[in-house]
Design a protein around this motif. Structure first.
Motif, PDB file in Angstrom:
ATOM      1  N   ASN A 250      76.121  -4.319   2.397  1.00 54.53           N
ATOM      2  CA  ASN A 250      75.923  -3.843   3.438  1.00 54.53           C
ATOM      3  C   ASN A 250      74.362  -3.801   3.664  1.00 54.53           C
ATOM      4  O   ASN A 250      73.764  -4.727   3.079  1.00 54.53           O
ATOM      5  CB  ASN A 250      76.480  -2.168   3.592  1.00 54.53           C
ATOM      6  N   ASN A 251      73.808  -2.711   4.103  1.00 58.64           N
ATOM      7  CA  ASN A 251      72.422  -2.858   4.732  1.00 58.64           C
ATOM      8  C   ASN A 251      71.627  -3.007   3.498  1.00 58.64           C
ATOM      9  O   ASN A 251      70.298  -3.740   3.549  1.00 58.64           O
ATOM     10  CB  ASN A 251      72.200  -1.375   5.420  1.00 58.64           C
ATOM     11  N   GLU A 252      71.472  -2.320   2.481  1.00 56.79           N
ATOM     12  CA  GLU A 252      70.700  -2.352   1.181  1.00 56.79           C
ATOM     13  C   GLU A 252      71.233  -2.369   0.001  1.00 56.79           C
ATOM     14  O   GLU A 252      72.664  -1.736  -0.164  1.00 56.79           O
ATOM     15  CB  GLU A 252      69.591  -1.216   1.522  1.00 56.79           C
ATOM     16  N   THR A 253      70.665  -2.733  -1.096  1.00 56.42           N
ATOM     17  CA  THR A 253      71.594  -2.880  -2.283  1.00 56.42           C
ATOM     18  C   THR A 253      70.263  -2.696  -3.413  1.00 56.42           C
ATOM     19  O   THR A 253      69.141  -2.917  -3.070  1.00 56.42           O
ATOM     20  CB  THR A 253      72.317  -4.196  -2.466  1.00 56.42           C
ATOM     21  N   ASN A 254      70.792  -2.843  -4.637  1.00 56.12           N
ATOM     22  CA  ASN A 254      69.740  -2.703  -5.912  1.00 56.12           C
ATOM     23  C   ASN A 254      70.275  -3.613  -6.953  1.00 56.12           C
ATOM     24  O   ASN A 254      71.323  -4.407  -6.519  1.00 56.12           O
ATOM     25  CB  ASN A 254      69.919  -1.218  -6.253  1.00 56.12           C
ATOM     26  N   PRO A 255      69.909  -3.662  -8.293  1.00 59.48           N
ATOM     27  CA  PRO A 255      70.277  -4.518  -9.070  1.00 59.48           C
ATOM     28  C   PRO A 255      71.445  -3.995  -9.772  1.00 59.48           C
ATOM     29  O   PRO A 255      72.172  -4.607 -10.705  1.00 59.48           O
ATOM     30  CB  PRO A 255      69.203  -4.648 -10.246  1.00 59.48           C
ATOM     31  N   TRP A 256      72.091  -2.909  -9.288  1.00 60.03           N
ATOM     32  CA  TRP A 256      73.304  -2.343  -9.844  1.00 60.03           C
ATOM     33  C   TRP A 256      74.485  -2.558  -9.154  1.00 60.03           C
ATOM     34  O   TRP A 256      75.743  -1.730  -9.201  1.00 60.03           O
ATOM     35  CB  TRP A 256      73.175  -0.845 -10.305  1.00 60.03           C
ATOM     36  N   GLY A 257      74.660  -3.591  -8.154  1.00 56.55           N
ATOM     37  CA  GLY A 257      75.820  -3.859  -7.593  1.00 56.55           C
ATOM     38  C   GLY A 257      76.142  -2.876  -6.549  1.00 56.55           C
ATOM     39  O   GLY A 257      77.476  -2.733  -6.137  1.00 56.55           O
ATOM     40  N   PHE A 258      75.191  -2.096  -6.084  1.00 56.36           N
ATOM     41  CA  PHE A 258      75.464  -1.441  -4.816  1.00 56.36           C
ATOM     42  C   PHE A 258      75.900  -2.123  -3.450  1.00 56.36           C
ATOM     43  O   PHE A 258      74.940  -2.646  -2.740  1.00 56.36           O
ATOM     44  CB  PHE A 258      74.282  -0.424  -4.445  1.00 56.36           C
ATOM     45  N   THR A 259      77.038  -1.995  -3.311  1.00 55.03           N
ATOM     46  CA  THR A 259      77.720  -3.091  -2.019  1.00 55.03           C
ATOM     47  C   THR A 259      78.163  -1.983  -0.892  1.00 55.03           C
ATOM     48  O   THR A 259      78.722  -2.800  -0.074  1.00 55.03           O
ATOM     49  CB  THR A 259      78.560  -4.110  -2.441  1.00 55.03           C
ATOM     50  N   GLY A 260      78.238  -0.863  -1.140  1.00 48.86           N
ATOM     51  CA  GLY A 260      79.163  -0.105  -0.229  1.00 48.86           C
ATOM     52  C   GLY A 260      78.134   0.922   0.785  1.00 48.86           C
ATOM     53  O   GLY A 260      77.292   0.116   1.220  1.00 48.86           O
ATOM     54  N   LEU A 261      78.292   1.915   1.005  1.00 48.59           N
ATOM     55  CA  LEU A 261      77.727   2.526   2.200  1.00 48.59           C
ATOM     56  C   LEU A 261      76.902   4.015   1.745  1.00 48.59           C
ATOM     57  O   LEU A 261      77.026   4.461   0.671  1.00 48.59           O
ATOM     58  CB  LEU A 261      78.645   2.984   3.105  1.00 48.59           C
TER      59      LEU A 261
END
Length: 884
Positions: A460-471
């Protein structure tokens, strides 16, 4: 920085005051050091067109310190005399993620049956719904998302307060990727050099003097208190190690201090002191136990790897370290040269920026050319194979809580970071981007299934190196499932520029296929017209949620179109290719002209002509997409122009950079240049970093991309040469730009028209060129053989067959005619009488039969500039004509 009445007059500054103004933690060291600027001195080197230089130390990290980097490591050089600081980063040092309390990858922590379907129903019923309402239904607070961290501060405290110093200079040479300060104290010239080597994966600092035994300092390291810390010094090596408090990520840096002459002493406080040396070299390496593997994101302890890098680099001489670094860097950077007729004045760079006057002077063009190359420098410095990609701040950050976490925003920012990579011949810098996006597939598949109930993967809108793909739940920026499809565009464009079929087969197509699966599951039938649309759909940070917002539709159109083409090249997947074809045929393309002639931002005609929002998301199809082009669908391009004009020329740094690209794609070079001027005047800091505000590096990359777009475009399948050349750049040259089809292009132009176009083919096949040169006399030859090449086509476009590795040179020819009477009386000149003399016909804008009696015809072409100087001609053909 505040304005100063004059620079090159002697003055005194207190280094103690300077140190107090720096917003980074540094140890308390020696007292004040006065600093006097030179009347002449080393400023003579300031004319180097690839050097940023200043006559005083930096007092502020964001606006004044100078960046060095090797992809994984970054350093910021302040250039203070008595108490120097090199703030440094290693790109994997992040808080949050696995190991931190409550981290959940952004996936819903409790089931929400039919939540998305309910939002879709509300949109179908009401036409639109507020972002807050959608966030209440679909969002959730972030939990341990994390932030990019400063690794620490390397401090260098001089053994003795130098007192008043003369001829101070601080610089960054982006042609060599070396920062440097120099000054004179009591007749001794002191020099410090700083660089970040990619081959050796270390930062290097060297201190020297032009007299023996004059170098003395104490080196130490410090960092924020959000971690455990252990600092020791043994054998001249400082080891600084520990773990972050929240996620227990282990980190370590080592700094080896080697002295030539004098003495070296290890301190019990973890410092190293050098005294009476001729020179000293510091080698710094850093790392963490981060690994880009879902779901743990942990690898081995960094100690062995860091030790090995420092051992290997410390065993080399400084000369060898520098030579290896420069050879590696210049192999990338030197591929592209840009000459805009610039003359670099002998003034500090902050004065050059302050004096900038819309590109009217040669000094302004010097700044513009430097800014173009600076974007390329920053990309090489912040994105190399084996590291994470460039984030919102590249690789540089001095905070534990940076703006927007210095994360990866994927609703434009990460994508914009890589816009210049292919066209400005830095294709290798995309490797970290592809590795990073590949690593998102596994967590993104979980998010796709748990939140959306779809195949494939999503982010989605933003992510990090930790696999944040949600909301998360910030209403204006929590929802953007189109992000993965936009990222896939970079994969396909990499293939288009390189023609690397192995990359297409093994990486790009599988990535695109999984995203296409997600979108074939996600699209719904719009009851208004039966077309497939995205719902809920949101035009980033503007307006309400609707069904079928233009940007959403354009991105999915781009993904499906590219996937179909890629599947055809790869082969063996016909059934799936046909499924995507069927979906594309029923897809709303997101292109419609509204009531006031604008390109609509939403499927409903909701646009306001007074809306000046910084996002112009509905022009995605113009740039970076290729759905809209003045040469393919001019009426749609005109609607895009209406929208862009209404949005205005304001905005944040990255927004202005995007508009440079937009106007270039609309073939309006002067408006594109105006946006470049606006960015330089209002959104560029003294160290030439882009500012949102605050500092955000995507604006630098977007501006470099936009300048390249003015000079070369190839998204339509043909190579458009000088498609949007500004009138301020009437004469110049560029070499090494890349066009799709694996082609490298050089251009030389004068008076606003191309004199010579060189194309080096990377593959066998057809090449199509578009330029007004081809509407008049021209020739194309194979540079190796001198053989004239036969072309097809007409007007501004020609096509010819190319051979891999061959360079083809197109030159404009001049049709020059001499007219004279059949006989001359004694004393009569050939130019006597009407219609007699010399005339010429030149290129597209001038009738080839037009002649002017007794002089060269200076009538300007419509696409040339009336104020341009007379042209220099080559390739003249002479014709004798009878007296009319």
């Amino acid at each position: 920085m505040q304005s100063r009445g004059r620079r090159l007059l002697p003055r005194t500054l207190l280094a103690g005051v300077l140190a107090a103004a720096v917003a980074v933690p540094v140890p308390a060291f020696a007292g004040p050091t006065p600093l006097a600027a030179p009347e002449t001195g080393p400023a003579a080197a300031g004319a180097d067109p690839l050097t940023l230089w200043y006559d005083e130390p930096a007092t502020d990290w964001e606006t004044q310190a100078l960046p060095i980097g090797n992809g994984a490591l970054g350093g910021m050089v302040f250039g203070r005399v008595a108490n120097e600081t090199v703030q440094f980063n290693e790109k994997t040092l992040w808080t949050g993620g696995p190991g931190a309390p409550g981290y959940n990858f952004g996936n819903w922590t409790s089931p929400r049956p039919n939540a998305i379907a309910d939002v879709q129903a509300l949109i179908a019923q009401n036409g639109r719904i507020s972002p807050q309402e959608v966030a209440n239904r679909l969002g959730q607070p972030k939990s341990s998302f994390g932030s990019y961290q400063s690794f620490g501060d390397l401090s260098l405290r001089l053994t003795e307060d130098p007192g008043t110093v003369q001829e101070y200079r601080r610089e960054l040479n982006i042609g060599t990727a070396v920062a440097k300060i120099s000054y004179v104290d009591e007749g001794v010239r002191y020099t410090r050099e700083y660089f970040a080597s990619n081959p050796d994966n270390v930062l290097v600092v060297r201190l020297s003097a032009d007299q023996p035994g004059k170098v003395g300092f104490t080196a130490g390291v410090s960092a924020a208190n959000n971690r455990s810390k252990s600092t020791t010094a043994t054998g001249g090596r400082i080891t600084f190690a520990g773990a972050l408090n929240d996620n227990k990520l282990r980190y370590e840096s080592q700094i080896q201090v080697n002295n030539d002459g004098g003495t070296r002493t290890d301190g019990t406080d973890g410092t190293v002191t050098v005294a009476g040396a001729n020179s000293a070299t510091l080698v710094l390496a850093a790392g963490t136990d981060y690994a880009g593997r879902y779901p743990t994101y942990r690898g081995t302890d960094p100690h062995a790897a860091v030790t090995g890098r420092v051992d290997a680099a410390s065993a080399k001489s400084y000369v060898d370290l520098l030579a290896t670094h420069q050879a590696d860097y210049q192999a990338l950077f030197d591929r592209v040269k840009l000459d805009l007729g610039q003359v670099m004045p002998n003034i500090p760079t902050d004065d050059l920026l302050r004096n900038y006057d819309k590109g009217n002077a040669a000094a302004d063009r010097a700044l513009e050319s430097l800014f173009f190359q600076y974007g390329r420098y920053l990309l090489v410095a912040s994105s190399r194979a084996g590291s994470l990609p460039a984030n919102l701040q590249g690789v540089w950050n001095n905070s534990t809580n940076p703006p927007w976490d210095a994360d990866y925003h994927v609703n434009i920012n990460l994508q914009m970071n890589y816009w210049p990579a292919e066209v400005t011949n830095l294709s290798e810098t995309t490797a970290p981007l592809f590795d990073y996006v590949d690593s998102m597939v596994a967590p993104g598949q979980v998010t796709a299934e748990q939140i959306y109930g779809n195949r494939g993967w999503v982010v989605n809108n933003e992510t990090n190196p930790w696999g944040f793909t949600g909301l998360h739940n910030y209403p204006q920026s929590f929802w953007f499932p189109e992000a993965g499809a936009w990222l896939a565009q970079s994969y396909f464009q990499h293939y288009q520029f390189t023609k690397d079929e192995k990359f297409l087969r093994e990486r790009a197509y599988p990535m695109m296929k999984e995203l296409a699966k997600f979108w074939m599951d996600e699209l719904i039938v719009d009851p208004r017209d039966g077309k497939l649309v995205v719902s809920p759909s949101y035009s980033p940070e503007n307006g309400d949620f609707t069904a079928g917002a233009s940007m959403s539709q354009q991105i999915v159109w781009d993904l499906f179109t590219n996937t179909i083409e890629a599947a055809g090249i790869v082969g063996g997947d016909g059934t799936f290719r046909n499924e995507v074809k069927a979906a594309l045929a029923n897809l709303d393309p997101g292109i419609r002209v509204g009531s006031w002639g604008q390109l609509q931002e939403w499927k409903l005609d909701l646009d306001s002509p007074t809306d000046t929002h910084r996002h112009v998301s509905h022009l995605f199809a113009l740039h970076p997409g290729s759905q809209i082009s003045p040469t393919k669908n001019p009426e749609i391009a005109e609607a895009a122009k209406v929208s862009l004009t209404a949005r205005g020329d304001g905005g944040t740094g990255w927004s202005k950079a995007w508009k440079i690209n937009f106007w270039a794609r609309l073939l309006d070079g002067d408006h594109s240049h105006k946006m470049l001027s606006e960015q330089l005047k209002g959104s560029t800091l003294a160290n030439l970093w882009d500012t949102h505000p605050p500092f955000q590096i995507d604006g630098n990359f977007g501006a470099t991309s936009g300048m390249a777009e003015m000079l070369l475009q190839s998204q339509t399948g043909e190579i458009q040469v000088l498609p949007a050349l500004p009138s301020k750049w009437a004469d110049g040259s560029v070499s090494g730009l890349r066009a799709q089809g694996d082609n490298t292009v050089d251009v030389r132009w004068s008076s606003g028209a191309a004199d010579e176009i060189k194309v080096t083919a990377g593959r066998n096949g057809s090449i199509s060129l578009r330029n007004s040169m081809f509407t008049g006399p021209y020739q194309i030859v194979d540079a190796a053989s001198g053989r004239k090449i036969t072309t097809t086509g007409g007007g501004e476009k020609v096509t010819f067959e190319a051979v891999k590795g061959h360079t083809y040179v197109a030159t404009a020819q001049v049709d020059l005619a001499i007219t004279a009477p059949a006989t001359l009386e004694v004393g009569q000149s050939a130019g006597h009488g009407r219609g007699q003399g010399i005339g010429y016909g030149h290129r597209a804008g001038l009738d080839g039969q037009a002649r002017r009696a007794g002089r060269l015809d200076r009538t300007p072409r419509p696409d040339r500039h009336p104020e341009a100087p007379p042209r220099r001609f080559s390739g003249v053909r002479l014709h004798r004509r009878p007296d009319p």
